[in-house]
Motif scaffolding. Sequence first.
Motif, PDB file in Angstrom:
ATOM      1  N   VAL A  88      49.992  93.212  72.910  1.00  0.00           N
ATOM      2  CA  VAL A  88      49.521  94.589  72.756  1.00  0.00           C
ATOM      3  C   VAL A  88      48.603  94.964  73.906  1.00  0.00           C
ATOM      4  N   ARG A  94      50.557  97.876  76.330  1.00  0.00           N
ATOM      5  CA  ARG A  94      50.311  99.220  75.838  1.00  0.00           C
ATOM      6  C   ARG A  94      49.008  99.743  76.380  1.00  0.00           C
ATOM      7  N   TYR A 142      46.098 102.464  75.655  1.00  0.00           N
ATOM      8  CA  TYR A 142      45.566 103.331  74.620  1.00  0.00           C
ATOM      9  C   TYR A 142      44.561 104.310  75.215  1.00  0.00           C
ATOM     10  N   SER A 157      51.267 100.824  63.632  1.00  0.00           N
ATOM     11  CA  SER A 157      51.275  99.778  64.667  1.00  0.00           C
ATOM     12  C   SER A 157      50.749  98.463  64.108  1.00  0.00           C
ATOM     13  N   SER A 158      51.205  98.098  62.943  1.00  0.00           N
ATOM     14  CA  SER A 158      50.691  96.930  62.236  1.00  0.00           C
ATOM     15  C   SER A 158      51.839  96.119  61.661  1.00  0.00           C
ATOM     16  N   PRO A 217      45.657 102.272  67.063  1.00  0.00           N
ATOM     17  CA  PRO A 217      46.910 102.858  67.538  1.00  0.00           C
ATOM     18  C   PRO A 217      46.673 104.007  68.516  1.00  0.00           C
ATOM     19  N   SER A 218      47.678 104.289  69.313  1.00  0.00           N
ATOM     20  CA  SER A 218      47.575 105.323  70.336  1.00  0.00           C
ATOM     21  C   SER A 218      47.105 106.653  69.740  1.00  0.00           C
TER      22      SER A 218
END
Length: 285
Positions: free
Chosen positions: A7, A11, A13, A159-160, A220-221
């Motif tokens: 992550v 990704r 964020y 997102s989990s 999450p984003s």
Amino acid sequence: MPRLHEVSLTRSYPKCSQKWGPLTLLAPIASGFPVRMNNQGRETTDQAGQPSAAVDLYWIPLGAGQHVVRLSGKLFEGISARVRRRRPCDLYHSALVVVSPEGRFVIEQTPVSDAHGERHGAILEGPVGSRLAGRFRLFRYEVRRWRDGVIPDIAEAVSSPVRVTDDPEQASQLLGLVPSVPALVWGRDEGHTGDMWNSNSVISWLLASAGLDPGGIQPPSGGRAPGWRAGLEIAARDTARAQLWSRRTAMVASADPRSLVEAEAVGRRTAGNIRVQGKVPLGRP
């Protein structure tokens, strides 16, 4: 299932401020203390494929299953964003599912639902809003270490899960630390970290105190987790105090072994200020 390092590397964020601002009186309706007592939601974990050890983090949208709380949170975040001149973010509450040699446990901070906390693994309680108000059950929270428990509204998690570790020793250590979570006032900044204490603080404190690396975990984003930084900073202080005490004890012992007995006695008297791993039997407070 995304792993923590994956992550962090893959990704990006948005940087949503997690500072606690001047709108203190709005805290009880809006920042990481979701009033979610509906236990009908069940986790969808495949028990047959469950690992032998794991610490998984879940991001639950604030007010999931509670429209009033969700709307209140959006109102609070809108005002907060306007005051700080930033765009509004989605607010999240975090919880853990820990699988270890001792069993499977859910760790979460929730409102006190009844006088039978032992039925759902309540380990400790703390006040909401103020210590004075905490005399009443309505203004108390509980921290759960619930064997074979459930996370309400887990179906709405975003997102989990995020796999933090699959090391059995770290999982067991985290479980042992739950009774030592600071019982600070929810919604306040008693630790003087610039951030409020709430459910996210509990989770980040546990992860950091167990020697994991929660600093790289992001919501999450487009979201933020108020209270996360408070848990990290207080855990860092606790660790620093414990290390300092350990060094002092070692120095005393090396200089005069007979002084070690006295040093240990002082350590026991000050243990309340230096949080160490809890020894409460798993499965009951």
